[in-house]
Design a protein around this motif. Structure first.
Motif, PDB file in Angstrom:
ATOM      1  N   GLY A  11     -11.419  -0.685   1.617  1.00  0.00           N
ATOM      2  CA  GLY A  11     -11.265  -2.013   2.183  1.00  0.00           C
ATOM      3  C   GLY A  11      -9.883  -2.587   2.020  1.00  0.00           C
ATOM      4  N   ILE A  12      -8.933  -1.773   1.895  1.00  0.00           N
ATOM      5  CA  ILE A  12      -7.564  -2.225   1.698  1.00  0.00           C
ATOM      6  C   ILE A  12      -6.878  -2.259   3.068  1.00  0.00           C
ATOM      7  N   PRO A  13      -6.281  -3.360   3.415  1.00  0.00           N
ATOM      8  CA  PRO A  13      -5.547  -3.407   4.692  1.00  0.00           C
ATOM      9  C   PRO A  13      -4.402  -2.405   4.693  1.00  0.00           C
ATOM     10  N   LEU A  14      -4.210  -1.804   5.827  1.00  0.00           N
ATOM     11  CA  LEU A  14      -3.172  -0.791   5.912  1.00  0.00           C
ATOM     12  C   LEU A  14      -1.805  -1.464   5.937  1.00  0.00           C
ATOM     13  N   PRO A  15      -0.899  -0.982   5.107  1.00  0.00           N
ATOM     14  CA  PRO A  15       0.451  -1.560   5.152  1.00  0.00           C
ATOM     15  C   PRO A  15       1.112  -1.235   6.485  1.00  0.00           C
ATOM     16  N   ASN A  16       2.003  -2.120   6.900  1.00  0.00           N
ATOM     17  CA  ASN A  16       2.651  -1.954   8.197  1.00  0.00           C
ATOM     18  C   ASN A  16       3.413  -0.652   8.293  1.00  0.00           C
ATOM     19  N   TRP A  17       4.107  -0.304   7.180  1.00  0.00           N
ATOM     20  CA  TRP A  17       4.900   0.938   7.238  1.00  0.00           C
ATOM     21  C   TRP A  17       4.028   2.146   7.469  1.00  0.00           C
ATOM     22  N   LEU A  18       2.818   2.075   6.903  1.00  0.00           N
ATOM     23  CA  LEU A  18       1.906   3.204   7.078  1.00  0.00           C
ATOM     24  C   LEU A  18       1.386   3.237   8.521  1.00  0.00           C
ATOM     25  N   ILE A  19       1.076   2.004   9.068  1.00  0.00           N
ATOM     26  CA  ILE A  19       0.585   1.955  10.454  1.00  0.00           C
ATOM     27  C   ILE A  19       1.660   2.457  11.396  1.00  0.00           C
TER      28      ILE A  19
END
Length: 1412
Positions: A1295-1303
């Motif tokens: 349930g952890i939001p994906l970090p932008n760098w990862l997206i």
């Protein structure tokens, strides 16, 4: 005594007691009604009592008797035993204020009691004691210590009126007579006969002790004689009244069944016999009729007369009367004769005259009279005579114990203190009591010296005399001569005190004659001595000149060794010559012979020197007397030979060893008490002393015969050779007696318990501990001589078994006869001590009793002249040197003894093989025993020397050689002589022993860390064995405490066998990982793998491989079962059938895996990584050691060592998925955790290589973790973006939001997969946004963010969208109509797709148009 011994003199054997004076129990009481009287009225007296069964071999009272002394009102009672040590056997009874009458102690024996009857000047007493036979059964007396009859005397109530009575004033006790008699009637009544004050006798009768009754007093009056007169019997003399002349001066009683005859020797020289039952005088005899009488004697009162009775069942009653007259005395012996009409008379048997000595006491038997006198010089004289056989009336002499010399001669080269101490404390001279009394007086009572042991007394005497001496020296300086003179003065003063007390204590008080055993004792104050028969040689030598037998009397010498009268005369004349020589020898001359024997010089030379001194100082013409006496000897050579044969105790065969003593006959303790031991051994000492003098004088006489050289003197042409032979026979004889005398006066040492235990261990190695010569040390009350020790421990059992357990022996009878037995015991004891006999029991006993100093001196005195048991003596000397710490001397002695093995009885017993032991040559068996002894003592160098010597003896015996080589190897190894040990190992002919030695060499050198020697030995023909031994030890012992693998590695490296060296180190490393799960173990494991890699790199590449048992295989262990595993379970066994071993039914038990250099390098990397993990987290050591690479990755990820985990995965070609999942999880924990998690994260973040980051703000641990994950995703791409997917999957799952760098990163790699992941986790909004962006990117807006090189265009390549996922998204949005925002998204997305489709259609048409 037997007739054969009757005409010989006797010796007094009374060894001076070395024990402290016996502590007597004190019992004192005062009879009611008595008043204290002065105590100095009567002198000291003594007496004795014998049990009726004391001569019976099976009786409980065998060889037991009671003696007593009285002094004033004190009575000392002592029970003695020749067999057992009696406990509580001495008591001092004091009847306060009531002096005892001399001879007023009478002991009577009944079946169950011993009754002591006492007569004092005021009272009579009865003491009832339990009989010893009631306390012990004779066959059960096995202990050396038993209770005495006086044990319970302290429980008696002496004031019981039933057991004492005051002497009535009427008739009253006569004041001028000390006569008394006491007896028990057949009814148990105690009767006391006393002289009355008015003359005559009165008798006090006490009722039986266990029955009530009254005391009665009866006076025997003259009227009873008148009644006899009326019946017709006329006595020889009757006075009208009973005057003082009738006063009894000596009383004796003879008990009958129901009567008692009371004999009274009165002042009027008449003997009266009374019947107590009838109260009548039955007989009056005038004794003056039997002796020369003068008128003065008839008128004088006979105050010195004595009366004794002796009863024999066969001969009847004998009366012995001593008639005292001025300047003379006479013994008369009568036999009581009765007629049918009960008339009695005396039958005169013998009259014997004595000299002017003062009679102290005499004793009577049915054949002999023993008498004790004091002569005019106040010296003791004891004589005896057989009045039945000795017609001439010649008394036989008893040679009493002489007092020590009045003065001690101290030469100027001697130390006075040492000389006097040696003389004072020489066994047999002074008693402990005399020296203690002298010490008390000499110290002037400043200290009380009581109960001092012999050694303590010696120290106290030295201290006392030295203190007196130091206190008297006032000048600081004095010359050595003055100092020496002062020492002599003070020591002679103390010696005079000792001599005075010794004389007082050794004065006899009475004779004690045992009628049952014929034993005669002299009773003294506090001690006693025994009279024993002399041997014929001693008898002749000791007799004074006036008593020495003349030619006419020589026929009485009918001994077996002097068969004819002529030879008897020759022997008598020869002894006379010896006496003349002995009397002429001064102390200086005697000292010459003593020193010659002590210094091992030839006695013949000393005798020659003494003869020259005799001739030079012959002022009394002794030489002429000797020459004239020699003329009377018809055959001097023969006479000397006869004398030598009589004194020689050499036997041809060894004395038989002791038989087990018969328990039923109670022989185990026969003559085993300290008293019996001291008497026997003192008798041996006396004989040895006398015989030494005889041999000395005989040597001098033989030198005189050689000097004379007169054929007439030599008996008609005797050969010179015969004289020389006799001379050489006499010299060993003299030395033998010197040695026995020395041993009889040499005290045994006290031995500590630990020394005894150590000695027993040594003897057990020699297998001698169970022999009869070696028994445990018994406790004795005084220091014993070594001869006493030998008799007590060994010889007594041999002698008793020979006397009583041999068939056809005349002594094996139930009655004991003291003169016969003591003569037989001494005669059997001397051969056991005789140095030249084959028996070796005496030195063996000394060895077993740890008397090493004495044994050394004994052998020193023995070796130069005795050629019997030379090997045994060398062995004993070796044992002594061994104990003294002189090992090399001991080895020399042991080697000398080896030449006599098989020739001597002791050495033969020493080499008897054990049961099941391999039998070799006698000498090898001997060497084996000595080697064991040296090994136990701990002398490896000597073991090596002796074993090397023994190898030369075992040239043809390979088994013995193997044993000896093994022994040499072992001790070289113990000493650290590694090269010598290796040589001994290689020379061992037995392969099994060689292998054992090799195994021991490996282990010991490893334990000592002497590995260079172990590696560099050549091991010719033993290479495989060494490797196998080291391997087996390496696999069997703890890896961290032993370095066998490293040793084996060095062993192979030294021999350039690199593949085997590598194999060893690889195996070592593998085991370390499995078995030693510690940081140190992992460090060693890494080093092992590196060493193995180095070894393979030294080999050509085609040979750079090793063989390793595959996973699950086990190492072959020595001795392991081929069918079972280590836990006992059956293992699969290959079965070879007809189809061959490759048949599917066969299970392989051992798989072979080939490891090349690359494989070793991988293992090395794995080992290094394990070490890195454990260094980071010690808690992982338990699991890291044997973990697989996959398991290690998990452990590394858990520990945060992601760089290391990636390296491991790359080495073993493993996916990085676990690494990315683990790092993602840690990022999640950091993002959700608090400050503690942040702080902890820096530890594992620091262990990973973070790329440099330029930032304007301080980054957190969470930021650094995300950055590390980002860098990994960037640096380690994967097929189909596997790692991105697993990271995003892990984040979305939590349930952890994906970090932008990862997206953004994943959009470039696989946007379609990102869409699917959004859909999987129901993230519709994110999915819709992604689709919208994705469509825009395809259409050309931001296409670079999605990794699209060519957006939609008729000129560009074809593009596509993930329609399946988009359809799923639209479907999901359409179905969630309840959410307005979703409806908006749906519409928006729908419109975007419609737009996209239109543009795609146009682009497609343009493309088709262009194509065509």
């Amino acid at each position: 005594m037997a007739a054969g011994l009757a005409e010989r003199s006797c010796l007094e054997l009374g060894p001076a007691a070395r024990a402290p004076p016996r502590r007597l129990r004190e019992v004192a009481f005062s009879p009611p009604g008595t008043s204290p009287l002065p105590l100095g009225r009567y002198g000291d007296s003594a007496g004795g009592f014998c049990y009726r069964e004391c001569a019976q071999l099976g009786a409980a009272t065998r060889n037991r008797f009671v003696r007593w002394t009285t002094s004033g009102d004190t009575l000392e009672l002592v029970e003695e035993s020749l067999d057992n040590e009696l406990l509580n056997n001495a008591v001092r009874l004091r009847i306060q204020g009531c002096p005892l009458l001399p001879g007023g102690v009478h002991i009577c024996e009944v079946q169950s009691h011993l009754v002591v009857l006492l007569v004092t000047v005021q009272s009579v007493h009865r003491v009832v004691l339990p009989h010893p036979a009631c306390s012990y059964r004779s066959e059960l007396i096995m202990e050396s210590q038993i209770q005495s009859v006086f044990t319970d005397i302290g429980k008696i109530n002496f004031r019981d009126p039933a057991n004492y009575y005051l002497i009535p004033s009427v008739p009253g006790l006569a004041s001028n007579s000390v006569a008394s008699a006491a007896w028990l009637s057949s009814e148990g009544e105690a009767l006391f006969a006393l002289p009355s004050a008015a003359g005559g006798i009165f008798v006090i009768k006490l009722p039986p002790h266990d029955l009530p009754g009254t005391v009665s007093v009866v006076e025997l009056k003259q009227s009873s004689v008148v009644q006899r007169f009326l019946t017709g019997w006329m006595p020889t003399a009757i006075r009208g009244d009973c005057g003082p002349s009738d006063l009894p001066i000596s009383l004796s009683v003879h008990c009958l069944d129901h009567d008692a005859f009371l004999f009274a020797l009165c002042q009027d020289h008449k003997l009266r016999m009374w019947s107590y039952k009838d109260q009548m005088c039955l007989m009056v005899a005038d004794l003056l009729e039997f002796m020369p009488v003068s008128r003065d004697l008839r008128l004088a009162a006979g105050t010195g007369h004595r009366l004794r009775l002796a009863f024999s069942q066969s001969l009847g009653l004998y009366l012995g009367v001593y008639m005292h007259a001025p300047k003379r005395g006479q013994f008369c012996v009568f036999q009581l004769v009765s007629t049918e009409s009960n008339r009695y008379s005396l039958d005169h048997i013998s009259s014997l005259f004595s000299s002017q000595e003062t009679l102290v006491d005499f004793a009577l038997t049915s054949a002999e009279i023993w008498a004790l006198w004091h002569n005019e010089e106040n010296q003791t004289v004891v004589k005896y005579i057989n009045f039945e056989q000795n017609v001439a009336g010649q008394w036989n002499q008893v040679f009493v114990q002489p007092l020590p010399e009045e003065e001690v001669t101290v030469r100027h080269d001697q130390d006075p203190r040492e000389t006097y101490l040696e003389y004072l404390f020489m066994p047999g001279r002074f008693t402990n009591a005399a020296i203690q009394k002298a010490l008390q007086i000499f110290s002037q009572g400043t200290e009380r010296h009581m109960d001092l042991t012999w050694d303590e007394l010696k120290k106290e005497v030295t201290l006392a005399v030295e203190n007196e001496f130091q206190g008297s020296v006032t000048e600081y300086e004095c010359s050595p001569e003055e100092f020496w003179q002062l020492q002599v003065e003070f020591w002679s003063k103390f010696y005079a005190c000792c001599l005075q007390y010794q004389e007082a204590l050794s004065r006899p008080l009475a004779l004690h004659l045992n009628p049952y055993t014929s034993m005669v004792c002299l009773l003294k104050k506090g001690s006693l001595s025994f009279l024993v028969p002399c041997s014929l040689v001693d008898h002749l030598y000791l007799l004074s000149n006036e008593h020495l037998l003349m030619e006419d009397d020589a026929a009485i010498l009918d001994d077996s060794f002097i068969a004819d009268l002529e030879m008897s005369r020759d022997v008598v004349c020869l002894v006379q010559c010896l006496r003349l020589i002995g009397e002429s020898i001064s102390m200086e001359m005697a000292f010459i012979m003593e020193m010659a024997c002590s210094r091992l010089q030839p006695p013949e030379k000393a005798a020659e020197q003494i003869l020259e001194d005799l001739i030079a100082n012959d002022t009394d013409n002794v030489m002429e007397d000797i020459h004239s006496k020699l003329q009377e000897i018809r055959n001097p050579i023969h006479a000397i030979g006869v004398l030598i044969r009589e004194m020689d105790y050499e036997t041809d065969a060894d004395m038989e060893r002791a038989h087990p003593l018969n328990m039923r006959m109670n022989l185990t303790q026969l003559y085993g008490s300290g008293m019996a031991v001291s008497v026997v051994c003192w008798g041996v000492c006396k004989i040895a002393t006398i015989r030494f003098l005889i041999c000395r004088d005989l040597l001098i006489l033989q030198q005189l015969l050689l000097r004379l050289g007169d054929p007439m003197v030599l008996g008609g042409g005797q050969l010179f050779q015969s004289q020389q032979d006799l001379l050489h026979r006499t010299s060993p004889l003299l030395l033998s007696y010197y040695l026995i005398r020395w041993a009889s006066q040499c005290l045994a040492s006290d031995v500590p318990v630990d020394t005894l235990e150590s000695n027993l261990q040594h003897l057990s190695v020699l297998e001698l501990a169970d022999t009869t010569a070696l028994t445990t040390h018994k406790l004795v009350s005084s220091p014993q001589t070594i001869v006493e020790l030998f008799f007590r421990e060994v010889a007594r059992k041999h002698i008793v078994s020979r006397l009583f357990l041999q068939p056809n022996t005349s002594l094996a009878e139930t009655s004991l006869n003291w003169p016969h037995l003591i003569t037989a015991i001494v005669a059997d004891f001397l051969p056991l001590l005789w140095p030249s006999n084959p028996g070796f029991l005496f030195p063996e006993c000394l060895m077993g009793s740890c008397q090493y100093t004495q044994l050394q001196e004994y052998i020193r005195l023995l070796q130069p002249w005795c050629h019997v048991n030379m090997g045994s003596c060398c062995f004993m000397m070796g044992r002594c040197y061994l104990v003294m710490g002189e090992g090399h001397k001991a080895l020399d002695c042991f080697c000398q003894a080896a030449s006599e093995v098989g020739r001597e009885e002791f050495l033969d017993r020493l080499i008897q093989p054990e049961e099941g032991e391999m039998v070799s040559t006698p000498r090898l068996q001997y060497y084996n025993k000595v080697l064991r002894l040296l090994d136990m003592v701990g002398l490896p160098e000597l073991v090596i020397q002796l074993a090397s010597l023994a190898i030369m003896e075992s040239a043809d015996d390979w088994r013995s050689q193997a044993t000896l080589r093994t022994c040499i190897f072992k001790h070289h190894l113990d000493l650290g002589h590694n090269s010598e040990a290796y040589v001994a190992l290689t020379q061992n002919p037995d392969p099994s022993r060689q292998l054992d030695c090799l195994r021991q060499l490996v282990v010991v050198l490893c334990e000592r860390s002497q590995l260079q020697d172990l590696v560099e030995f050549p091991y010719v023909n033993l290479h495989n064995e060494v490797v196998g031994i080291i391997e087996s030890h390496a696999r069997a012992v703890d890896l961290m405490t032993h370095n066998y693998y490293e040793l084996l590695y060095a062993f192979h490296i030294y021999r350039h066998n690199y593949r085997k060296a590598g194999t060893v180190m690889f195996e070592y490393g593998m085991r370390l990982g499995r078995e030693v799960r510690t940081l140190r173990g992992l460090q060693k494991q890494g080093n092992c793998f590196l060493a193995a890699i180095n070894c393979l790199r030294l080999i050509r590449p085609e040979y750079a491989w090793i063989v390793q048992p595959a996973s699950g295989a086990v190492y072959e262990r020595p001795g392991a079962s081929p069918k079972r595993s280590h836990d006992g379970e059956y293992t699969a066994v290959p079965v070879v059938n007809a189809e061959g071993p490759s048949c599917p039914s066969v299970t392989a038990t051992r798989q072979i895996e080939i490891l090349e250099l690359e494989d070793l390098e991988k293992e090395c990397v794995l080992a290094r990584i394990r070490l890195t993990l454990v260094q980071h987290d010690l808690s992982t050591a338990a699991v890291a050691g044997s973990s697989t690479p996959e398991e290690m990755v998990a452990l590394l990820v858990r520990a945060g060592l992601f760089d290391t985990a990636i390296t491991l995965c790359q080495t073993f070609k493993l996916p990085l998925t676990p690494v990315f999942e683990g790092l993602t999880f840690k990022c999640i924990k950091l993002q959700l955790g608090g400050e503690a998690a942040q702080a902890e994260a820096w530890d594992w973040l620091a262990a990973n290589q973070l790329s440099a980051l330029v930032t304007t703000k301080e980054s957190s641990a969470t930021d650094e973790a995300w950055r590390l994950l980002s860098s990994y995703l960037e640096h380690y791409p994967s097929q189909n973006s596997l790692y991105h997917r697993c990271v995003i999957n892990k984040l979305l799952a939590h349930g952890i939001p994906l970090p932008n760098w990862l997206i953004n990163s994943y959009k470039k790699v696989d946007a379609a997969e990102l869409l699917r992941l959004y859909l999987n986790y129901d993230l519709l909004e994110e999915a819709a946004d992604l689709v919208l962006e994705y469509v825009d990117a395809v259409l050309g807006k931001g296409h670079q963010y999605f990794g699209i090189e060519h957006p939609l265009s008729a000129m560009a390549p074809m593009v596509w969208l993930p329609y399946t996922a988009i359809d799923q998204l639209l479907q999901a949005l359409q179905e969630s109509t309840t959410n307005h925002y979703n409806v908006v998204l749906y519409q928006k997305l729908h419109d975007k797709l419609e737009d996209y489709h239109q543009k795609v259609s146009l682009a497609s048409q343009d493309r088709l148009y262009r194509h065509y």
